[in-house]
Design a protein around this motif. Structure first.
Motif, PDB file in Angstrom:
ATOM      1  N   SER A 189      10.953   6.975   3.908  1.00 41.93           N
ATOM      2  CA  SER A 189       9.498   6.776   3.951  1.00 41.93           C
ATOM      3  C   SER A 189       9.101   5.340   4.252  1.00 41.93           C
ATOM      4  O   SER A 189       8.032   5.088   4.816  1.00 41.93           O
ATOM      5  CB  SER A 189       8.856   7.235   2.641  1.00 41.93           C
ATOM      6  OG  SER A 189       9.340   6.469   1.551  1.00 41.93           O
ATOM      7  N   ILE A 190       9.952   4.378   3.905  1.00 45.88           N
ATOM      8  CA  ILE A 190       9.626   2.971   4.136  1.00 45.88           C
ATOM      9  C   ILE A 190       9.885   2.529   5.574  1.00 45.88           C
ATOM     10  O   ILE A 190       9.405   1.482   5.997  1.00 45.88           O
ATOM     11  CB  ILE A 190      10.421   2.052   3.185  1.00 45.88           C
ATOM     12  CG1 ILE A 190      11.921   2.130   3.501  1.00 45.88           C
ATOM     13  CG2 ILE A 190      10.125   2.376   1.733  1.00 45.88           C
ATOM     14  CD1 ILE A 190      12.754   1.094   2.766  1.00 45.88           C
ATOM     15  N   LEU A 191      10.626   3.336   6.338  1.00 47.10           N
ATOM     16  CA  LEU A 191      11.162   2.866   7.611  1.00 47.10           C
ATOM     17  C   LEU A 191      10.305   3.176   8.823  1.00 47.10           C
ATOM     18  O   LEU A 191      10.369   2.448   9.824  1.00 47.10           O
ATOM     19  CB  LEU A 191      12.556   3.470   7.850  1.00 47.10           C
ATOM     20  CG  LEU A 191      13.653   3.080   6.879  1.00 47.10           C
ATOM     21  CD1 LEU A 191      14.932   3.840   7.222  1.00 47.10           C
ATOM     22  CD2 LEU A 191      13.891   1.577   6.931  1.00 47.10           C
ATOM     23  N   PHE A 192       9.529   4.252   8.777  1.00 47.06           N
ATOM     24  CA  PHE A 192       8.981   4.795  10.016  1.00 47.06           C
ATOM     25  C   PHE A 192       7.466   4.656  10.131  1.00 47.06           C
ATOM     26  O   PHE A 192       6.757   4.573   9.138  1.00 47.06           O
ATOM     27  CB  PHE A 192       9.370   6.263  10.150  1.00 47.06           C
ATOM     28  CG  PHE A 192      10.848   6.468  10.329  1.00 47.06           C
ATOM     29  CD1 PHE A 192      11.419   6.386  11.585  1.00 47.06           C
ATOM     30  CD2 PHE A 192      11.660   6.705   9.229  1.00 47.06           C
ATOM     31  CE1 PHE A 192      12.782   6.558  11.753  1.00 47.06           C
ATOM     32  CE2 PHE A 192      13.035   6.877   9.389  1.00 47.06           C
ATOM     33  CZ  PHE A 192      13.596   6.805  10.660  1.00 47.06           C
ATOM     34  N   GLY A 193       7.015   4.668  11.387  1.00 42.85           N
ATOM     35  CA  GLY A 193       5.596   4.635  11.695  1.00 42.85           C
ATOM     36  C   GLY A 193       5.299   5.499  12.900  1.00 42.85           C
ATOM     37  O   GLY A 193       6.208   6.065  13.527  1.00 42.85           O
ATOM     38  N   ASP A 194       4.030   5.603  13.254  1.00 43.18           N
ATOM     39  CA  ASP A 194       3.573   6.430  14.370  1.00 43.18           C
ATOM     40  C   ASP A 194       3.156   5.559  15.549  1.00 43.18           C
ATOM     41  O   ASP A 194       2.697   4.425  15.365  1.00 43.18           O
ATOM     42  CB  ASP A 194       2.375   7.282  13.944  1.00 43.18           C
ATOM     43  CG  ASP A 194       2.690   8.198  12.771  1.00 43.18           C
ATOM     44  OD1 ASP A 194       3.881   8.482  12.535  1.00 43.18           O
ATOM     45  OD2 ASP A 194       1.735   8.630  12.081  1.00 43.18           O
ATOM     46  N   GLY A 195       3.269   6.121  16.747  1.00 47.08           N
ATOM     47  CA  GLY A 195       2.809   5.399  17.936  1.00 47.08           C
ATOM     48  C   GLY A 195       3.400   5.990  19.199  1.00 47.08           C
ATOM     49  O   GLY A 195       4.201   6.928  19.160  1.00 47.08           O
ATOM     50  N   ALA A 196       3.003   5.418  20.331  1.00 53.70           N
ATOM     51  CA  ALA A 196       3.489   5.902  21.626  1.00 53.70           C
ATOM     52  C   ALA A 196       3.466   4.776  22.642  1.00 53.70           C
ATOM     53  O   ALA A 196       2.656   3.852  22.558  1.00 53.70           O
ATOM     54  CB  ALA A 196       2.637   7.068  22.122  1.00 53.70           C
ATOM     55  N   GLY A 197       4.360   4.898  23.609  1.00 49.39           N
ATOM     56  CA  GLY A 197       4.386   3.980  24.740  1.00 49.39           C
ATOM     57  C   GLY A 197       4.635   4.758  26.012  1.00 49.39           C
ATOM     58  O   GLY A 197       5.282   5.812  25.993  1.00 49.39           O
ATOM     59  N   ALA A 198       4.126   4.255  27.131  1.00 44.24           N
ATOM     60  CA  ALA A 198       4.260   4.954  28.411  1.00 44.24           C
ATOM     61  C   ALA A 198       4.564   3.959  29.525  1.00 44.24           C
ATOM     62  O   ALA A 198       4.078   2.816  29.516  1.00 44.24           O
ATOM     63  CB  ALA A 198       2.975   5.714  28.741  1.00 44.24           C
ATOM     64  N   PHE A 242       7.568  11.575   1.676  1.00 47.61           N
ATOM     65  CA  PHE A 242       7.119  10.287   1.154  1.00 47.61           C
ATOM     66  C   PHE A 242       7.609  10.000  -0.270  1.00 47.61           C
ATOM     67  O   PHE A 242       7.335   8.926  -0.807  1.00 47.61           O
ATOM     68  CB  PHE A 242       5.597  10.178   1.244  1.00 47.61           C
ATOM     69  CG  PHE A 242       5.122   9.884   2.634  1.00 47.61           C
ATOM     70  CD1 PHE A 242       5.170   8.597   3.142  1.00 47.61           C
ATOM     71  CD2 PHE A 242       4.664  10.903   3.463  1.00 47.61           C
ATOM     72  CE1 PHE A 242       4.757   8.323   4.430  1.00 47.61           C
ATOM     73  CE2 PHE A 242       4.246  10.638   4.751  1.00 47.61           C
ATOM     74  CZ  PHE A 242       4.291   9.342   5.245  1.00 47.61           C
ATOM     75  N   SER A 243       8.345  10.933  -0.850  1.00 47.62           N
ATOM     76  CA  SER A 243       9.002  10.648  -2.128  1.00 47.62           C
ATOM     77  C   SER A 243      10.414  10.110  -1.924  1.00 47.62           C
ATOM     78  O   SER A 243      11.078   9.703  -2.881  1.00 47.62           O
ATOM     79  CB  SER A 243       9.059  11.919  -2.988  1.00 47.62           C
ATOM     80  OG  SER A 243       9.912  12.895  -2.399  1.00 47.62           O
ATOM     81  N   GLN A 253       0.828  -1.214   0.000  1.00 48.37           N
ATOM     82  CA  GLN A 253       0.000   0.000   0.000  1.00 48.37           C
ATOM     83  C   GLN A 253       0.854   1.252   0.000  1.00 48.37           C
ATOM     84  O   GLN A 253       0.548   2.224  -0.704  1.00 48.37           O
ATOM     85  CB  GLN A 253      -0.929  -0.009   1.218  1.00 48.37           C
ATOM     86  CG  GLN A 253      -2.038  -1.041   1.135  1.00 48.37           C
ATOM     87  CD  GLN A 253      -2.805  -1.161   2.448  1.00 48.37           C
ATOM     88  OE1 GLN A 253      -2.236  -1.016   3.535  1.00 48.37           O
ATOM     89  NE2 GLN A 253      -4.108  -1.426   2.354  1.00 48.37           N
ATOM     90  N   LEU A 254       1.937   1.255   0.770  1.00 46.32           N
ATOM     91  CA  LEU A 254       2.819   2.419   0.821  1.00 46.32           C
ATOM     92  C   LEU A 254       3.426   2.702  -0.539  1.00 46.32           C
ATOM     93  O   LEU A 254       3.470   3.851  -0.993  1.00 46.32           O
ATOM     94  CB  LEU A 254       3.925   2.195   1.854  1.00 46.32           C
ATOM     95  CG  LEU A 254       4.884   3.373   2.048  1.00 46.32           C
ATOM     96  CD1 LEU A 254       4.175   4.525   2.736  1.00 46.32           C
ATOM     97  CD2 LEU A 254       6.114   2.935   2.853  1.00 46.32           C
ATOM     98  N   THR A 260       2.570   6.165  -2.589  1.00 46.65           N
ATOM     99  CA  THR A 260       3.641   7.167  -2.729  1.00 46.65           C
ATOM    100  C   THR A 260       4.307   7.159  -4.095  1.00 46.65           C
ATOM    101  O   THR A 260       4.917   8.144  -4.491  1.00 46.65           O
ATOM    102  CB  THR A 260       4.728   6.939  -1.666  1.00 46.65           C
ATOM    103  OG1 THR A 260       5.322   5.632  -1.867  1.00 46.65           O
ATOM    104  CG2 THR A 260       4.142   7.024  -0.268  1.00 46.65           C
ATOM    105  N   GLY A 261       4.225   6.033  -4.808  1.00 49.90           N
ATOM    106  CA  GLY A 261       4.877   5.930  -6.108  1.00 49.90           C
ATOM    107  C   GLY A 261       6.377   5.741  -6.033  1.00 49.90           C
ATOM    108  O   GLY A 261       7.080   5.885  -7.051  1.00 49.90           O
ATOM    109  N   ILE A 262       6.916   5.394  -4.858  1.00 49.10           N
ATOM    110  CA  ILE A 262       8.370   5.188  -4.738  1.00 49.10           C
ATOM    111  C   ILE A 262       8.768   3.899  -5.448  1.00 49.10           C
ATOM    112  O   ILE A 262       7.969   2.992  -5.637  1.00 49.10           O
ATOM    113  CB  ILE A 262       8.803   5.128  -3.261  1.00 49.10           C
ATOM    114  CG1 ILE A 262       8.028   4.032  -2.507  1.00 49.10           C
ATOM    115  CG2 ILE A 262       8.634   6.479  -2.586  1.00 49.10           C
ATOM    116  CD1 ILE A 262       8.516   3.799  -1.087  1.00 49.10           C
TER     117      ILE A 262
END
Length: 315
Positions: free
Chosen positions: A156-165, A150-151, A20-21, A25-27
């Protein structure tokens, strides 16, 4: 001794696979290419109206819910590590305080990129020794999607979002058998940079080759010495989830059982300062880690600066 009494994490609902990425993004890449070189299969991306503070607060709310007690007014300290905040002020930690309805506490951010959570743990552990009661929150939170170009296939392929506590109950003595080693060296090659003066304002650039060499030549030998000196009997190594290949090299060089260095990068990608606490919470939830005082963990983070840190303690 002080003790860790709860953990929590949050991953945004939107899951984006490698395929999907590439399509979005067309990379010039593919699921096979990304998987083989990084171990990543998917990542979570926050929605446009989901702020970094919102992401962080969700992880904290998760930890507080599991603890099962309303102790918000007993939180003495909030230390939050992130590299993806766009606002110089107020601190994301202060925004989290507001969202959670914590009336009064000491809240601030640490910018240490992928080493940030270990830095935050070190600072929080030392400061919280001044408190004989109450609680300390240590948070790693990232909305990496907000600083990615994202180009650019290299990031662009390496990272994601999130959090931990992580929630620490203070008693003025620090965490059991706590030991640490943290350091930085100048990054003269600009290996990891978010440059507001560039044409791509507030977008991240990274030299993967330089970072890889930094980890292999500097971090792994440093970690090996730290473990031999401070934690030869450790149960689990919670490493920053930069690349599955790097964790594999780390396991080989340290000559440890692969099960002692768990990974989740295949499902979360690299969440920078959030990667260690997200992994930690997953291990709590699946029963690998117990929070019963019977296990010794080593945390190791490394990244922008160039900075790194190792800490060990009993949980």
């Amino acid at each position: 001794m002080s003790k860790i009494v709860s953990t929590g994490s949050y991953l945004p609902a939107d899951i984006v696979t490698n395929t999907q990425l590439v399509e979005q993004t067309g990379i010039d890449s593919s699921d096979e290419w990304i998987s083989q070189r990084t171990g990543i299969k998917q990542r979570h991306f926050a929605s446009a109206d989901e702020s970094l503070a919102h992401i962080a607060s969700k992880a904290v709310e998760n930890a507080l819910e599991r603890y099962g007690q309303d102790i918000r007014d007993e939180i003495n300290l909030i230390v939050l590590a992130t590299m993806s905040s766009h606002n110089p002020t107020p601190a994301v930690a202060s925004q989290v305080q507001d969202i959670l309805g914590i009336k009064e506490t000491w809240a601030f951010d640490i910018s240490g990129a992928c080493a940030g959570f270990v830095m935050a743990t070190e600072v929080a552990e030392k400061i919280s020794r001044d408190y004989t009661s109450g609680y300390t929150l240590v948070i790693g939170a990232e909305k990496m999607s907000s600083i990615l170009d994202f180009s650019d296939r290299s990031t662009s392929i390496l990272f994601g979002d999130g959090a931990g506590a992580v929630l620490i109950q203070n008693d003025g003595q620090g965490l059991p058998n706590y030991r640490s080693e943290l350091s930085s060296i100048p990054d003269r090659k600009d290996s990891i940079v978010v440059d507001p003066e560039s044409d791509e304002t507030d977008k991240m650039t990274m030299s993967g080759h330089d970072v890889f060499n930094f980890v292999v030549r500097k971090i792994i030998p440093s970690l090996s010495r730290f473990i031999q000196r401070e934690a030869s009997d450790f149960d689990y190594l919670l490493s920053h989830q930069a690349n599955e290949r790097l964790v594999g090299i780390m396991v080989d060089k340290l000559e440890i059982d692969v099960e002692k260095a768990p990974v989740n990068i295949d499902r979360t990608a690299n969440t920078s300062a959030a990667s260690i606490p997200i992994l930690w919470d997953e291990l709590i939830q699946d029963g690998t880690l117990k929070l019963q005082g019977s296990q010794k963990v080593v945390l190791t983070g490394f990244g922008g600066g160039l900075s790194w840190g190792h800490v060990t303690f009993d949980i």
